[in-house]
Design an enzyme around this catalytic site. Structure first.
Site, PDB file in Angstrom:
ATOM      1  N   ARG A   1      -5.579  10.596   4.164  1.00  0.00           N
ATOM      2  CA  ARG A   1      -4.554  10.159   4.070  1.00  0.00           C
ATOM      3  C   ARG A   1      -3.528  11.567   3.288  1.00  0.00           C
ATOM      4  O   ARG A   1      -4.904  12.369   2.733  1.00  0.00           O
ATOM      5  CB  ARG A   1      -3.544   9.186   3.047  1.00  0.00           C
ATOM      6  CG  ARG A   1      -2.414   8.933   2.703  1.00  0.00           C
ATOM      7  CD  ARG A   1      -2.208   7.911   2.213  1.00  0.00           C
ATOM      8  NE  ARG A   1      -1.594   8.421   0.760  1.00  0.00           N
ATOM      9  CZ  ARG A   1      -1.279   7.063  -0.468  1.00  0.00           C
ATOM     10  NH1 ARG A   1      -1.432   6.042  -0.436  1.00  0.00           N
ATOM     11  NH2 ARG A   1      -1.033   7.749  -1.378  1.00  0.00           N
TER      12      ARG A   1
ATOM     13  N   CYS B   1       0.881  13.001   1.404  1.00  0.00           N
ATOM     14  CA  CYS B   1       1.689  11.750   1.039  1.00  0.00           C
ATOM     15  C   CYS B   1       2.665  13.584   0.519  1.00  0.00           C
ATOM     16  O   CYS B   1       2.214  14.058   0.099  1.00  0.00           O
ATOM     17  CB  CYS B   1       1.479  10.744   0.067  1.00  0.00           C
ATOM     18  SG  CYS B   1       3.740  10.493  -0.281  1.00  0.00           S
TER      19      CYS B   1
END
Length: 126
Positions: free
Chosen positions: A102, A104
């Site tokens: 991931r 962000c």
């Protein structure tokens, strides 16, 4: 070979793109903003917005015959990095047993004034 995926349980694309495309053994899910597909309204709270984005992603995965365990990568865009812990709190309820890679990042603005947008890539045919 490229196949377009469209779920009636996720909001229509708000521009000239597809909800998702299946190609090369992967499903590429376009960034989902927190629009409720039935009302096209958006919750105001970051936790509810995060939940709606991930619910939309789940609906698209289901349409493609996949689920959250098939997701290998997520990209999260938020207008306020200070919401990072609140986002993670909700995100963790969706990705509790499987944890895809991931990123962000904080951005200055998102479509329709959303506080968050999430895109995902899933592997097909595991």
């Amino acid at each position: 070979y490229m196949q377009t995926i469209k779920s009636n349980n996720a909001p229509e694309a708000v521009g000239p793109y597809s909800q998702a495309v299946k190609a090369g053994g992967f499903l590429f899910i376009s960034g989902q903003i927190p629009l409720n597909p039935k009302t096209m309204s958006m919750p105001q709270d970051i936790k509810e917005q995060t939940k709606q984005c991930l619910t939309n992603i789940e609906a698209i995965l289901k349409e493609a015959g996949l689920n959250l365990k098939d997701v290998v990568n997520c990209r999260i865009y938020t207008t306020k990095m200070g919401d990072f812990n609140l986002i993670n709190e909700v995100y963790g309820t969706f990705f509790n047993s499987c944890k895809p890679s991931r990123v962000c990042v904080e951005v200055s603005a998102l479509p329709k004034g959303a506080l968050i947008e999430i895109e995902a890539t899933a592997i097909c045919g595991q």
